[in-house]
Design an enzyme around this catalytic site. Sequence first.
Site, PDB file in Angstrom:
ATOM      1  N   CYS A  84     -77.416  23.404   7.631  1.00 10.27           N
ATOM      2  CA  CYS A  84     -76.467  24.401   8.148  1.00 10.27           C
ATOM      3  C   CYS A  84     -76.086  24.126   9.598  1.00 10.27           C
ATOM      4  O   CYS A  84     -75.235  24.823  10.158  1.00 10.27           O
ATOM      5  CB  CYS A  84     -77.049  25.794   8.008  1.00 10.27           C
ATOM      6  SG  CYS A  84     -77.644  26.110   6.345  1.00 10.27           S
ATOM      7  N   CYS A 207     -78.050  39.045   4.115  1.00  6.39           N
ATOM      8  CA  CYS A 207     -77.839  37.614   3.847  1.00  6.39           C
ATOM      9  C   CYS A 207     -76.405  37.191   4.124  1.00  6.39           C
ATOM     10  O   CYS A 207     -75.461  37.886   3.749  1.00  6.39           O
ATOM     11  CB  CYS A 207     -78.131  37.310   2.384  1.00  6.39           C
ATOM     12  SG  CYS A 207     -79.734  37.893   1.815  1.00  6.39           S
ATOM     13  N   SER A 208     -76.255  35.998   4.709  1.00  5.49           N
ATOM     14  CA  SER A 208     -74.916  35.411   4.818  1.00  5.49           C
ATOM     15  C   SER A 208     -74.468  35.011   3.410  1.00  5.49           C
ATOM     16  O   SER A 208     -75.290  34.737   2.543  1.00  5.49           O
ATOM     17  CB  SER A 208     -74.953  34.201   5.752  1.00  5.49           C
ATOM     18  OG  SER A 208     -75.952  33.301   5.341  1.00  5.49           O
ATOM     19  N   ILE A 210     -72.163  32.972   0.270  1.00 11.24           N
ATOM     20  CA  ILE A 210     -71.723  31.642  -0.193  1.00 11.24           C
ATOM     21  C   ILE A 210     -70.225  31.584   0.113  1.00 11.24           C
ATOM     22  O   ILE A 210     -69.466  32.449  -0.332  1.00 11.24           O
ATOM     23  CB  ILE A 210     -71.944  31.503  -1.715  1.00 11.24           C
ATOM     24  CG1 ILE A 210     -73.417  31.673  -2.090  1.00 11.24           C
ATOM     25  CG2 ILE A 210     -71.368  30.175  -2.238  1.00 11.24           C
ATOM     26  CD1 ILE A 210     -74.318  30.536  -1.705  1.00 11.24           C
ATOM     27  N   LYS A 328     -72.731  36.257   8.963  1.00 15.17           N
ATOM     28  CA  LYS A 328     -72.743  37.340   7.966  1.00 15.17           C
ATOM     29  C   LYS A 328     -71.389  37.493   7.281  1.00 15.17           C
ATOM     30  O   LYS A 328     -71.319  37.889   6.113  1.00 15.17           O
ATOM     31  CB  LYS A 328     -73.131  38.660   8.667  1.00 15.17           C
ATOM     32  CG  LYS A 328     -73.216  39.854   7.731  1.00 15.17           C
ATOM     33  CD  LYS A 328     -74.344  39.706   6.735  1.00 15.17           C
ATOM     34  CE  LYS A 328     -74.266  40.734   5.612  1.00 15.17           C
ATOM     35  NZ  LYS A 328     -73.223  40.410   4.628  1.00 15.17           N
ATOM     36  N   HIS A 331     -70.218  31.817   5.843  1.00 14.25           N
ATOM     37  CA  HIS A 331     -71.146  30.742   6.213  1.00 14.25           C
ATOM     38  C   HIS A 331     -70.887  29.515   5.325  1.00 14.25           C
ATOM     39  O   HIS A 331     -71.704  29.168   4.477  1.00 14.25           O
ATOM     40  CB  HIS A 331     -72.589  31.256   6.079  1.00 14.25           C
ATOM     41  CG  HIS A 331     -73.643  30.285   6.526  1.00 14.25           C
ATOM     42  ND1 HIS A 331     -73.385  29.218   7.356  1.00 14.25           N
ATOM     43  CD2 HIS A 331     -74.981  30.230   6.257  1.00 14.25           C
ATOM     44  CE1 HIS A 331     -74.520  28.544   7.562  1.00 14.25           C
ATOM     45  NE2 HIS A 331     -75.490  29.128   6.904  1.00 14.25           N
TER      46      HIS A 331
END
Lengths: 384, 384
Positions: A84, A207-208, A210, A328, A331
């Site tokens: 990432c 969670c960030s 998809i 957030k 990503h």
Amino acid sequence: MRVAVVGVGMTKQDEHWHKSLRDLSMEAGSEALKDAGIDGKDIQAIYIGNMASGRFVGQEHLGALAVDQAGLTPIPATRCEAACASGSLAFRKAYLAIRSGEYDIVLAGGAEKMTDIKGQGAIAALMGAGDQEWESAVGLTFTGLYALMARAYMSKYKLSREELALVPVKNHKHGLNNPYAQFNYEVTVEDVIKSPLIADPLRLLDCSPITDGSAAVILASEKAAKKFKNPVWVLGSGQASDTLALHNRKSLTEIVSSQVAAKLAYKQANVKQKNIDVAELHDCFSIEEIIAYEDLGFAEKGKGKELLLNKETYVGGRMPVNTDGGLKLGHPVGATGIKQIIEIARQLRGDAFNQIKGAKIGLTHNIGGTGATALVHIFGSEKL
Amino acid sequence: MRVAVVGVGMTKQDEHWHKSLRDLSMEAGSEALKDAGIDGKDIQAIYIGNMASGRFVGQEHLGALAVDQAGLTPIPATRCEAACASGSLAFRKAYLAIRSGEYDIVLAGGAEKMTDIKGQGAIAALMGAGDQEWESAVGLTFTGLYALMARAYMSKYKLSREELALVPVKNHKHGLNNPYAQFNYEVTVEDVIKSPLIADPLRLLDCSPITDGSAAVILASEKAAKKFKNPVWVLGSGQASDTLALHNRKSLTEIVSSQVAAKLAYKQANVKQKNIDVAELHDCFSIEEIIAYEDLGFAEKGKGKELLLNKETYVGGRMPVNTDGGLKLGHPVGATGIKQIIEIARQLRGDAFNQIKGAKIGLTHNIGGTGATALVHIFGSEKL
């Protein structure tokens, strides 16, 4: 030799069902060229950050894909990968290439097409950022790894579930009017703690997402930068590593690579944390923004939550963090580091949509996996 | 600023069923440190070339893996990827990083573990080097792509099937006593043309193998190199791109990126082709060594075969090529560019197993896919 960012461009962060990886790359690159006011033929080299296009869409050799699709052969093209943190990694390699004297104008971009893989494939592909032999093979997911960190932190420093939720609450608020954000809605603490459980204590809204997307910036040597309006200067660049597997760390509540990369960048830039007007920190999961506050010296160890409780990291606060909504709200892993740099460049140029008045020094913090790679960049406005 | 290669190390190129990607990386890195006479703590950064570990073994983030396994955190680690040119790409980025003034001593390595993937997986993974949307998706393999090039070349320049076989015949002969080679046997023209047909006209013995392996070199700045015995100097480094898909090229019988990269490297090194004493050229399939002769100016267009017929590129000839047996005797894709550099460094130091007497200037040529990326490096011995 000084190096500047002289153009920026990105796609909307979204599920782009009708665009391929090459479409997305071209869109961001074209926007960056247009923003810089130059033509593709002015570019001397391309660096592209991408984490896992081999697994996501069956395509490696991303540098060649980008330079070919842009019609810019035979200039050299390089793909950099550190999970990432691939975007920031590509940026740093482009920056060092200019400093070496090899090039004057370079495009550094990042791209990821994450939605074309079937079923649970994206989760498996993303675990390539962790330790395949010691983490992935036993079934750990990235949410699982950060859940372990969150649990350790919450226990050690008395962070409540409600306090942890303040990270996504702030970032959703910041991204409300961001035209490039994957989501444009606010969430409450209650929304976060009632959202589906993913890996206890982390829930869906921690969670960030998809994301498909691409981002690109144009870098110029000091000499070449004179031709451009409103350059944003790279004041410092730091890169460091930590163990790949989480279990090999001395502590689960801090990331040493972030600390070392920040130290290197602060030293090179000759600025202190208190000089930073605006920052993009790696909030892949809510706990990581709080840990990053502490690793980068924005808060004392264990006190990160106070920046949220006192609204210091909100737009309007002392030191706004993730003014575009952060990871957030999108990503696309290989592109993320570049989109962070774009947000800081816009803040320092004065054309961000959540503009921080008079921002002169900004910082980006981007990590790979659970921090086995960390990069910190510090930027300064022309008015500095 | 001048940069030198001051240490080299590699694993045997083989099917390493009992070693993982991290085992292989460590073995090559340790050998390189030992050869340089330094300790891991002297290394300031790591660059690693790897093509497709995500698909081969489920592991991305190779830089972090290497630096962690070596116990060298928190120094920075970077993975570079350009398909089969990933090793040379990592080398060039390490070279530019030293030239930028950022580091004095850097390790550049490459690794690939290709045998752990099931069934036809390796063929699919390798096609990530080509164009996924326009080549892989319609069923082309890499042997298929080079077969198209071979057929076009054979037709245009009257190269016979027997003459094409001279490339593997020479390279098997050269690698006969190479302790790092995957195979140690000679082949005849008849062996080659009677070996199983893979993609007409290419047969099994025209193709480089699926190989596990790793290779590493230590680079040092001019200042740091003074501490080392027998440095080998980087005289020139060139990198260029061509279209990703073969059908977009004007010609199938030359690779423009090789020509441009060579031109850049010759210019920087201020040497001409006739000054090259020994070279490693990218013989992934037999036809490519002949095309490379011509792209790099060793032979006129269409006359490449004469270098083989006259034994000029044999050990003992005017300009020996692939003195270690080349890719034909081992092609661990991400490591290949580094192993080529190791062979040339050894030739210029005087400790190659097929030593060319008095070799002072050497060249490496490494391409990704069908040449969408090409890198050429020129090296000079201390005695130059």
